[in-house]
Design a protein around this motif. Structure first.
Motif, PDB file in Angstrom:
ATOM      1  N   THR A 589      -0.139  -2.723   9.596  1.00 34.35           N
ATOM      2  CA  THR A 589      -1.237  -3.466  10.222  1.00 34.35           C
ATOM      3  C   THR A 589      -1.768  -4.571   9.304  1.00 34.35           C
ATOM      4  O   THR A 589      -2.021  -5.692   9.740  1.00 34.35           O
ATOM      5  CB  THR A 589      -2.389  -2.503  10.572  1.00 34.35           C
ATOM      6  OG1 THR A 589      -1.887  -1.459  11.413  1.00 34.35           O
ATOM      7  CG2 THR A 589      -3.499  -3.222  11.303  1.00 34.35           C
ATOM      8  N   ALA A 590      -1.923  -4.252   8.010  1.00 33.96           N
ATOM      9  CA  ALA A 590      -2.522  -5.212   7.072  1.00 33.96           C
ATOM     10  C   ALA A 590      -1.543  -6.290   6.625  1.00 33.96           C
ATOM     11  O   ALA A 590      -1.952  -7.385   6.235  1.00 33.96           O
ATOM     12  CB  ALA A 590      -3.069  -4.467   5.859  1.00 33.96           C
ATOM     13  N   LEU A 591      -0.233  -5.984   6.629  1.00 36.19           N
ATOM     14  CA  LEU A 591       0.821  -6.932   6.233  1.00 36.19           C
ATOM     15  C   LEU A 591       0.541  -7.554   4.855  1.00 36.19           C
ATOM     16  O   LEU A 591       0.433  -8.781   4.713  1.00 36.19           O
ATOM     17  CB  LEU A 591       0.965  -8.041   7.282  1.00 36.19           C
ATOM     18  CG  LEU A 591       1.363  -7.599   8.699  1.00 36.19           C
ATOM     19  CD1 LEU A 591       1.341  -8.786   9.653  1.00 36.19           C
ATOM     20  CD2 LEU A 591       2.737  -6.951   8.659  1.00 36.19           C
ATOM     21  N   PRO A 592       0.446  -6.731   3.814  1.00 38.07           N
ATOM     22  CA  PRO A 592       0.208  -7.281   2.472  1.00 38.07           C
ATOM     23  C   PRO A 592       1.391  -8.153   2.029  1.00 38.07           C
ATOM     24  O   PRO A 592       2.551  -7.842   2.319  1.00 38.07           O
ATOM     25  CB  PRO A 592       0.083  -6.032   1.597  1.00 38.07           C
ATOM     26  CG  PRO A 592       0.831  -4.967   2.340  1.00 38.07           C
ATOM     27  CD  PRO A 592       0.610  -5.258   3.794  1.00 38.07           C
ATOM     28  N   THR A 593       1.100  -9.227   1.319  1.00 39.31           N
ATOM     29  CA  THR A 593       2.152 -10.166   0.902  1.00 39.31           C
ATOM     30  C   THR A 593       2.391 -10.143  -0.598  1.00 39.31           C
ATOM     31  O   THR A 593       3.238 -10.893  -1.097  1.00 39.31           O
ATOM     32  CB  THR A 593       1.782 -11.597   1.335  1.00 39.31           C
ATOM     33  OG1 THR A 593       0.504 -11.930   0.766  1.00 39.31           O
ATOM     34  CG2 THR A 593       1.717 -11.699   2.845  1.00 39.31           C
ATOM     35  N   SER A 594       1.650  -9.302  -1.330  1.00 39.62           N
ATOM     36  CA  SER A 594       1.827  -9.220  -2.773  1.00 39.62           C
ATOM     37  C   SER A 594       1.614  -7.791  -3.235  1.00 39.62           C
ATOM     38  O   SER A 594       1.042  -6.965  -2.513  1.00 39.62           O
ATOM     39  CB  SER A 594       0.818 -10.137  -3.479  1.00 39.62           C
ATOM     40  OG  SER A 594      -0.509  -9.655  -3.275  1.00 39.62           O
ATOM     41  N   LEU A 595       2.055  -7.512  -4.468  1.00 40.92           N
ATOM     42  CA  LEU A 595       1.842  -6.183  -5.027  1.00 40.92           C
ATOM     43  C   LEU A 595       0.352  -5.887  -5.169  1.00 40.92           C
ATOM     44  O   LEU A 595      -0.088  -4.759  -4.946  1.00 40.92           O
ATOM     45  CB  LEU A 595       2.533  -6.068  -6.390  1.00 40.92           C
ATOM     46  CG  LEU A 595       4.064  -5.998  -6.377  1.00 40.92           C
ATOM     47  CD1 LEU A 595       4.600  -6.008  -7.795  1.00 40.92           C
ATOM     48  CD2 LEU A 595       4.542  -4.749  -5.638  1.00 40.92           C
ATOM     49  N   GLN A 596      -0.419  -6.896  -5.513  1.00 36.68           N
ATOM     50  CA  GLN A 596      -1.858  -6.704  -5.653  1.00 36.68           C
ATOM     51  C   GLN A 596      -2.480  -6.294  -4.322  1.00 36.68           C
ATOM     52  O   GLN A 596      -3.305  -5.374  -4.259  1.00 36.68           O
ATOM     53  CB  GLN A 596      -2.514  -7.984  -6.170  1.00 36.68           C
ATOM     54  CG  GLN A 596      -4.000  -7.828  -6.448  1.00 36.68           C
ATOM     55  CD  GLN A 596      -4.622  -9.108  -6.988  1.00 36.68           C
ATOM     56  OE1 GLN A 596      -4.005 -10.178  -6.921  1.00 36.68           O
ATOM     57  NE2 GLN A 596      -5.829  -9.012  -7.520  1.00 36.68           N
ATOM     58  N   ALA A 597      -2.090  -6.973  -3.261  1.00 35.54           N
ATOM     59  CA  ALA A 597      -2.614  -6.635  -1.929  1.00 35.54           C
ATOM     60  C   ALA A 597      -2.127  -5.261  -1.488  1.00 35.54           C
ATOM     61  O   ALA A 597      -2.875  -4.481  -0.885  1.00 35.54           O
ATOM     62  CB  ALA A 597      -2.202  -7.709  -0.920  1.00 35.54           C
ATOM     63  N   LEU A 598      -0.867  -4.933  -1.771  1.00 35.48           N
ATOM     64  CA  LEU A 598      -0.319  -3.626  -1.417  1.00 35.48           C
ATOM     65  C   LEU A 598      -1.065  -2.512  -2.147  1.00 35.48           C
ATOM     66  O   LEU A 598      -1.304  -1.435  -1.588  1.00 35.48           O
ATOM     67  CB  LEU A 598       1.172  -3.577  -1.742  1.00 35.48           C
ATOM     68  CG  LEU A 598       1.921  -2.285  -1.397  1.00 35.48           C
ATOM     69  CD1 LEU A 598       1.825  -1.975   0.095  1.00 35.48           C
ATOM     70  CD2 LEU A 598       3.381  -2.370  -1.838  1.00 35.48           C
ATOM     71  N   GLY A 599      -1.454  -2.784  -3.390  1.00 29.63           N
ATOM     72  CA  GLY A 599      -2.168  -1.791  -4.176  1.00 29.63           C
ATOM     73  C   GLY A 599      -3.540  -1.453  -3.633  1.00 29.63           C
ATOM     74  O   GLY A 599      -4.134  -0.444  -4.026  1.00 29.63           O
ATOM     75  N   ARG A 600      -4.058  -2.288  -2.743  1.00 25.45           N
ATOM     76  CA  ARG A 600      -5.367  -2.009  -2.134  1.00 25.45           C
ATOM     77  C   ARG A 600      -5.263  -1.120  -0.897  1.00 25.45           C
ATOM     78  O   ARG A 600      -6.269  -0.728  -0.318  1.00 25.45           O
ATOM     79  CB  ARG A 600      -6.063  -3.321  -1.779  1.00 25.45           C
ATOM     80  CG  ARG A 600      -6.526  -4.126  -3.006  1.00 25.45           C
ATOM     81  CD  ARG A 600      -7.496  -5.219  -2.616  1.00 25.45           C
ATOM     82  NE  ARG A 600      -6.820  -6.311  -1.914  1.00 25.45           N
ATOM     83  CZ  ARG A 600      -6.341  -7.404  -2.515  1.00 25.45           C
ATOM     84  NH1 ARG A 600      -6.445  -7.539  -3.834  1.00 25.45           N
ATOM     85  NH2 ARG A 600      -5.749  -8.357  -1.819  1.00 25.45           N
ATOM     86  N   ILE A 601      -4.036  -0.829  -0.476  1.00 28.74           N
ATOM     87  CA  ILE A 601      -3.841   0.057   0.682  1.00 28.74           C
ATOM     88  C   ILE A 601      -4.138   1.494   0.276  1.00 28.74           C
ATOM     89  O   ILE A 601      -3.715   1.960  -0.781  1.00 28.74           O
ATOM     90  CB  ILE A 601      -2.386  -0.051   1.208  1.00 28.74           C
ATOM     91  CG1 ILE A 601      -2.063  -1.489   1.658  1.00 28.74           C
ATOM     92  CG2 ILE A 601      -2.146   0.945   2.339  1.00 28.74           C
ATOM     93  CD1 ILE A 601      -2.819  -1.956   2.861  1.00 28.74           C
ATOM     94  N   SER A 602      -4.865   2.227   1.134  1.00 30.91           N
ATOM     95  CA  SER A 602      -5.204   3.620   0.858  1.00 30.91           C
ATOM     96  C   SER A 602      -3.932   4.465   0.741  1.00 30.91           C
ATOM     97  O   SER A 602      -3.068   4.423   1.617  1.00 30.91           O
ATOM     98  CB  SER A 602      -6.087   4.167   1.986  1.00 30.91           C
ATOM     99  OG  SER A 602      -6.436   5.509   1.741  1.00 30.91           O
ATOM    100  N   GLY A 603      -3.818   5.206  -0.361  1.00 34.94           N
ATOM    101  CA  GLY A 603      -2.657   6.058  -0.569  1.00 34.94           C
ATOM    102  C   GLY A 603      -1.599   5.436  -1.464  1.00 34.94           C
ATOM    103  O   GLY A 603      -0.575   6.069  -1.745  1.00 34.94           O
ATOM    104  N   VAL A 604      -1.820   4.196  -1.930  1.00 36.43           N
ATOM    105  CA  VAL A 604      -0.884   3.538  -2.845  1.00 36.43           C
ATOM    106  C   VAL A 604      -1.508   3.523  -4.234  1.00 36.43           C
ATOM    107  O   VAL A 604      -2.309   2.644  -4.566  1.00 36.43           O
ATOM    108  CB  VAL A 604      -0.550   2.096  -2.396  1.00 36.43           C
ATOM    109  CG1 VAL A 604       0.473   1.477  -3.352  1.00 36.43           C
ATOM    110  CG2 VAL A 604      -0.009   2.098  -0.972  1.00 36.43           C
ATOM    111  N   GLY A 605      -1.176   4.517  -5.050  1.00 35.21           N
ATOM    112  CA  GLY A 605      -1.679   4.570  -6.415  1.00 35.21           C
ATOM    113  C   GLY A 605      -0.807   3.752  -7.355  1.00 35.21           C
ATOM    114  O   GLY A 605       0.196   3.152  -6.943  1.00 35.21           O
ATOM    115  N   GLU A 606      -1.185   3.756  -8.627  1.00 40.85           N
ATOM    116  CA  GLU A 606      -0.471   2.935  -9.605  1.00 40.85           C
ATOM    117  C   GLU A 606       1.011   3.285  -9.681  1.00 40.85           C
ATOM    118  O   GLU A 606       1.872   2.414  -9.705  1.00 40.85           O
ATOM    119  CB  GLU A 606      -1.114   3.111 -10.991  1.00 40.85           C
ATOM    120  CG  GLU A 606      -2.452   2.412 -11.154  1.00 40.85           C
ATOM    121  CD  GLU A 606      -2.995   2.580 -12.560  1.00 40.85           C
ATOM    122  OE1 GLU A 606      -2.323   3.233 -13.397  1.00 40.85           O
ATOM    123  OE2 GLU A 606      -4.096   2.058 -12.831  1.00 40.85           O
TER     124      GLU A 606
END
Length: 625
Positions: A589-606
């Motif tokens: 749904t959010a369609l992140p375009t970078s690792l930084q944006a992907l890292g803000r998705i709930s359930g995506v830890g370091e």
């Protein structure tokens, strides 16, 4: 049972130097990829991090594991988790390692070299969590090992196993009361998903946790739709449920006997639904392989006895079906709680009939234990029958059993299609009159089948053989059908208006029978409107689409699931270890375009971002416009 005294002083656990909540929240975000704790978690975690003992009651899927995993990361030392689930320890450790958590286990499935590696890691403080089966604490070498390391906390999972008359009693849990005596400075946290107030008191007493702080979360699982319907042709009823509402979904079907498990697994497979059996009579390797496939593959159905499921952390189980009546509300709640751990809409479906009641009453009467134990078991069954026969909201009654109040939920069969009630006093009198005449005029006792045949006036071989067609009650019940009479008898048993006794399950009067026969007690019963089942099924079908997932995001969600399945297979871990469906839905749904944006998705830890981030972005970039 106390552990032997240590020859040296037990090591004290250290504390995080910063505020508890700050360190815990940082671990939640960094390791698990979540921005906030669920309701109730923060208070428990703060208490344990500060060194306090805790008894935690939290529903399946409520986030119990974090309540000891995060304190184990924040406190100095290793969190020692006592778990009865040897078959699942590898999966639990794999899931933690995928998050970057240093975890290990010690159990009988390992060879000597594997155990030595884990033991060395524990002593050196190179792991964060160590999983042990309770029976390992009977081994002196294990006690010596724990003495040589630094212990952050003891977590006693599935704590209801200590309840001696509970549905999952395990004798080795009784010795865990000695943990505090040997390691007095190490906090303990006992956790369970099912416990009434009485069971909670028993857990506290048997585990020496009387002074521990109790944390009781709501038992409500609003995403689960509870539905109970009378048995007619249970195999066909189950097949209809799966085909119309849960095609391609993962689910669990519970049966009471091994034979029933085998038959229903074969039936589903013959009808195009991939199903696997699980019961104690299977070869251990087959049982382990079937459990592993269920955890690792999408869309499988496992047909099992209640031996299956404790500790199963598969988040996308969309339905739990019971083809036999559970023995207690506690067992029913725990088993249905294995559905919808990810918070998505799920179904708890039960088909039960008169024979279920008869069989369980017989099992209680002929079972082990003294009279007091059999009375307890009868009370458990009475509560389960009351839940089945209620005309009120099932969720309200379920929560009330655990001492909690609620408003009608609007998402169970009795809310979606309120059942009718009818005055069944005369039919109840006819049943009791038949039992009385069989006893007084023939000195005989029979089961429900013969009583119904007499009421319907059936001149079959058994009726003629015993001259029952000459009884004055013969044929007085032709106003009701066979299935309706069985419903009457089932509900009379549920209300205690008669009882089942003996090896053959014969019907006998109770103290309450006389009032009914004399017309001094009105008998009201539940009548299912014919539209009820269809209406509840339609409501379930309407809510089937993944929550918060726009239609245009569905194709991408499926591509992400396909990538996850391939990655999980390559790594030999369950798909949910990679990412939960909820995380994939948010990505789609959010369609992140970078690792930084992907890292803000709930359930995506370091750790997961570093391990899978580039691959996820590739799937997104490869998506057609």
């Amino acid at each position: 049972m106390a552990f032997p005294e240590s020859g040296t002083e037990a090591p004290q656990s250290g504390f995080d130097t910063g505020p508890e909540t700050s360190g815990a929240l940082d671990a939640l975000r960094r390791v698990f990829g979540y921005d906030a704790f669920r309701e109730g978690q923060a208070g428990i975690i703060d208490h344990v991090v500060a060194g306090g003992d805790a008894l935690v009651l939290m529903p399946t899927g409520g986030g119990k594991s974090l309540c000891y995993q995060i304190p184990s990361l924040v406190r100095k030392g290793v969190g020692v988790v006592i778990s009865p689930l040897i078959a699942l320890m590898q999966d639990q450790v794999d899931a933690l390692r995928a998050l970057g958590v240093r975890a290990g286990f010690l159990n009988s499935t390992q060879d000597l070299d594997e155990r030595r590696v884990v033991e060395a890691e524990f002593v050196a403080g190179e792991i964060d969590l160590l999983y042990l089966a309770p029976e390992r604490l009977r081994v002196p070498a294990t006690i010596d090992l724990l003495d040589r390391g630094s212990i952050a906390l003891f977590a006693i999972d599935e704590a209801h196993c200590v309840s001696q008359w509970g549905h999952d009693f395990r004798p080795d849990y009784l010795m865990l009361s000695g943990l505090h005596e040997r390691w007095p400075d190490v906090p303990r946290i006992a956790l369970t998903a099912t416990a009434t107030e009485a069971t909670r008191a028993e857990i506290a007493s048997r585990l020496n946790l009387e002074s521990a702080r109790h944390f009781v979360a709501s038992f409500d699982r609003p995403n689960i739709q509870y539905r109970i319907e009378p048995k007619s042709d249970p195999k066909r009823q189950l097949l209809h449920l799966l085909r119309t509402e849960h095609a391609g979904d993962a689910g669990i079907v519970y049966c009471l006997s091994r034979n029933s498990v085998e038959k229903h697994a074969a039936f589903l497979s013959d009808n195009g639904i991939e199903a696997l059996p699980y019961h104690a009579g299977l070869d251990a390797s087959v049982r382990a392989a079937n459990q592993s496939r269920f955890l690792r593959e999408d869309g499988l159905v496992i047909v099992a006895t209640i031996a299956f499921g404790m500790g199963i952390d598969k988040p996308d189980v969309r339905f739990v079906a019971h083809l036999d009546l559970p023995k207690s509300v506690e067992g029913y709640y725990q088993e249905t709680g294995r559905a919808g751990r990810d918070g998505l809409p799920s179904t708890a479906w039960l088909a039960y009939g008169l024979q279920d009641v008869v069989n369980l009453r017989k099992m209680i009467e002929s079972g082990e234990g003294d009279l007091a134990h059999r009375r307890r078991m009868s009370l458990h069954l009475d509560a389960m029958l009351a839940l089945c026969e209620t005309v009120e909201c099932r969720r309200v009654q379920l929560l009330n059993y655990f001492g909690q109040t609620a408003e009608p939920c609007g998402n169970c069969d009795t809310c979606l299609a309120p059942p009718e009630t009818w005055d069944a006093t005369v039919p109840a009198q006819k049943v009791l009159s038949t039992i009385v005449r069989l006893d007084r005029e023939r000195n005989q006792k029979f089961g429900a089948g013969q009583v119904v045949d007499i009421l319907l006036g059936k001149k079959n071989a058994k009726v003629i053989q015993h001259d029952h067609d000459s009884l004055s009650v013969f044929g007085i019940g032709t106003d009701l059908r066979d299935v309706e009479w069985r419903g009457v008898i089932r509900q009379m048993l549920a209300q205690g208006l008669m009882a089942v006794t003996g090896e053959y399950g014969v019907l006998v009067q109770t103290e309450a029978s006389a009032d009914v026969l004399r017309g001094q007690r009105k008998v009201m019963m539940r009548r299912e409107p014919e539209r009820a089942i269809a209406k509840a099924a339609k409501a379930a079908k309407d809510r089937k689409a993944p929550v918060d997932l726009p239609p245009e995001a569905q194709p991408l969600f499926e591509r992400l699931r396909a990538w996850r399945a391939a990655t999980a297979k390559e790594q030999g871990v369950p798909a949910y270890v990679i990412f939960h469906d909820a995380t994939l839905r948010e990505i789609a749904t959010a369609l992140p375009t970078s690792l930084q944006a992907l890292g803000r998705i709930s359930g995506v830890g370091e750790n997961k971002l570093a391990k899978y981030g580039e691959s996820v972005l590739e799937v997104l970039n490869d998506s057609p416009e």
